[in-house]
Design a protein around this motif. Structure first.
Motif, PDB file in Angstrom:
ATOM      1  N   ASP A 167       0.817  -1.225   0.000  1.00  0.00           N
ATOM      2  CA  ASP A 167       0.000   0.000   0.000  1.00  0.00           C
ATOM      3  C   ASP A 167       0.848   1.272   0.000  1.00  0.00           C
ATOM      4  O   ASP A 167       0.439   2.314   0.525  1.00  0.00           O
ATOM      5  CB  ASP A 167      -0.961   0.029   1.199  1.00  0.00           C
ATOM      6  N   PRO A 193      -6.820  -2.690  -0.815  1.00  0.00           N
ATOM      7  CA  PRO A 193      -5.752  -2.472   0.166  1.00  0.00           C
ATOM      8  C   PRO A 193      -5.157  -3.781   0.652  1.00  0.00           C
ATOM      9  O   PRO A 193      -5.847  -4.800   0.777  1.00  0.00           O
ATOM     10  CB  PRO A 193      -6.471  -1.735   1.303  1.00  0.00           C
ATOM     11  N   ASP A 200      -4.671   3.315   7.010  1.00  0.00           N
ATOM     12  CA  ASP A 200      -4.275   3.025   5.631  1.00  0.00           C
ATOM     13  C   ASP A 200      -5.426   3.296   4.664  1.00  0.00           C
ATOM     14  O   ASP A 200      -5.223   3.807   3.564  1.00  0.00           O
ATOM     15  CB  ASP A 200      -3.809   1.578   5.498  1.00  0.00           C
ATOM     16  N   ARG A 203      -5.592   7.001   4.157  1.00  0.00           N
ATOM     17  CA  ARG A 203      -4.456   7.483   3.355  1.00  0.00           C
ATOM     18  C   ARG A 203      -4.626   7.130   1.878  1.00  0.00           C
ATOM     19  O   ARG A 203      -4.348   7.958   0.994  1.00  0.00           O
ATOM     20  CB  ARG A 203      -3.152   6.894   3.891  1.00  0.00           C
TER      21      ARG A 203
END
Length: 458
Positions: A167, A193, A200, A203
């Motif tokens: 990622d 992902p 995460d 993001r």
């Protein structure tokens, strides 16, 4: 209720509609694994002949799934008797003939979508040749909208899938830009992902938002994490465009995915409330695939294609922007080879379109399947002829995070060049304005474009 037919003096009997559907299914390894497939081609043909004489009304009287299953309840809740009326007197075979009749228009077929159950459309697909599945699906136009308009007749959209094994933000951005500069991503730029952590997820959404906004691309993006993570990200203020979830055709199989209908209702409400899409736009993205219920031991004796079609009842509840079957992703235990993958892809696309869904296909296979890119070329070309809404594309056709083979960005360009299937009009206009696909490219090179992007901190 039993079903019987004679073939060359031999009597074949089928104890239930569920069993008849399984025996009539074109050969595939998953049904053999489940112990419900026809014993051979003669029994399969007998079942198909028998199925052709079954009245469509039988599918309203013979509940294939156990009582109390939420998906079964949803199917009957959705069923509209008034819309069913034009075909209510048909057998499965007569329904096939009506669908294929040149006088039957796409508008007429679309008008009965909510009068059909998934089991009805699965049944008719089982007595159709590949060209039949293509011809009927090609009549249908299912259009959805967010920032781009997907599904217009004569067009084919793509998902740009820039997955990365860790990622990494720059890795995702580089792969996404590779696709964008090849004209891929008008349906969605969507990342699977590697983890499902909330930081995460947020993001990745921010990386995709940076690419979209800084290059002013008329598309939408999606981090394909679990729906609960998406809801949490929305609550945290993340730039979430589409909410994604894998779904299946039984309550037990969906429980294996960690979802229920009330949870999907909550996700739909959260995505709509964000207001990132125009009023009335479609904000959900669903993924399905033959074999998912069987792999979870949640198929309840149904063949994998019929229970796959039941997943489409779940999807259409939420007016999704995108639905795609990951047709060869689950592996050869369920679809053994290229021939079975091609057939399943055409079936899924046909069934989804007949139920009114904006169907796409991840034209793919795992590395241990008896399939190769030539099989994918055949499926891509036949689906394009059938009017598929979108296909998934990855750098070099090799997904380095999920470890399977899909389509390359170049494959979509092949369809544009040979069959004349441009992307969504908004995206096509953006491509033209930036010289993408012409010698006068005004966007920077891939390396320069990555250097100019302002990505969020890792």
């Amino acid at each position: 209720m039993g079903y019987r037919t004679d073939i060359n003096g031999t009597r074949f009997g089928f104890a239930s509609l569920k069993g008849l559907l399984a025996k009539a299914t074109p050969e595939r390894s998953g049904d053999a694994l489940a112990g419900i497939a026809a014993e051979g081609p003669v029994e399969r043909i007998a079942a198909q002949v028998c199925l052709a004489d079954v009245p469509l009304r039988d599918f309203l009287d013979d509940v294939l799934e156990q009582d109390g299953d939420a998906v079964t309840a949803l199917i009957f809740e959705q069923h509209d008797m008034a819309r069913f009326a034009p075909v209510a007197a048909f057998t499965v075979g007569q329904f096939r003939d009506w669908l294929l009749d040149p006088a039957t228009t796409g508008a007429q077929i679309a008008a009965i979508a909510w009068g059909l159950t998934p089991e009805m459309v699965a049944a008719v697909s089982k007595i159709m040749r590949a060209q039949d599945l293509i011809a009927v699906a090609a009549k249908l136009e299912v259009v959805t909208r967010f920032r781009s308009t997907i599904g217009l007749r004569g067009r084919m959209s793509t998902r740009n899938q820039p997955n990365h094994p860790t990622d990494d933000s720059r890795g995702i951005a580089l792969a996404a830009l590779d696709g964008v500069l090849m004209g891929a991503g008008d349906a969605v730029i969507g990342v699977n992902p590697a983890t499902d952590s909330l930081p995460d997820f947020i993001r990745i959404c921010e990386v995709l938002e940076a690419i979209r906004t800084q290059l002013d691309i008329p598309t939408q993006h999606c981090c394909l994490g679990h729906v609960t993570t998406a809801i949490a990200a929305i609550e945290a203020g993340a730039p979430v465009d589409l909410v994604f979830q894998s779904v299946a055709g039984s309550e037990k199989a969906n429980a294996g995915f960690g979802v229920t209908l009330p949870l999907l209702d909550e996700a739909y409400d959260a995505a709509t409330a964000l207001g990132r899409a125009p009023t009335g736009a479609n904000v959900m993205y669903f993924e399905t695939g033959q074999g998912a219920a069987l792999s979870a031991e949640a198929h309840h004796g149904m063949d994998q294609q019929t229970i796959e079609a039941r997943a489409y009842a779940v999807a259409r509840r939420y007016r999704p922007l995108l639905v795609n079957t990951v047709v060869g992703f689950i592996g050869p235990e369920y679809l053994a080879d290229g021939k079975q993958i091609i057939r399943a892809g055409l079936e899924d696309h046909f069934c989804g379109k007949l139920l009114g869904l904006p169907m796409g296909v991840d034209i793919c296979y795992t590395n241990h399947s008896y399939a190769d890119q030539e099989d994918m070329d055949i499926l891509l070309t036949t689906l394009a002829a059938a009017g598929v809404n979108f296909v998934i594309t990855v750098p070099g056709a090799d997904d380095i995070m999920l470890n399977y083979q899909s389509l390359a960005f170049h494959d979509a360009q092949f369809i544009r060049d040979t069959l004349g299937r441009p992307p969504a009009p908004e995206f096509a206009g953006w491509m033209a304005a930036n010289g993408i696909g012409t010698p006068e490219v005004t966007l920077p090179t891939l390396e320069a474009a990555l250097g100019q992007l302002r990505l969020p901190a890792a």
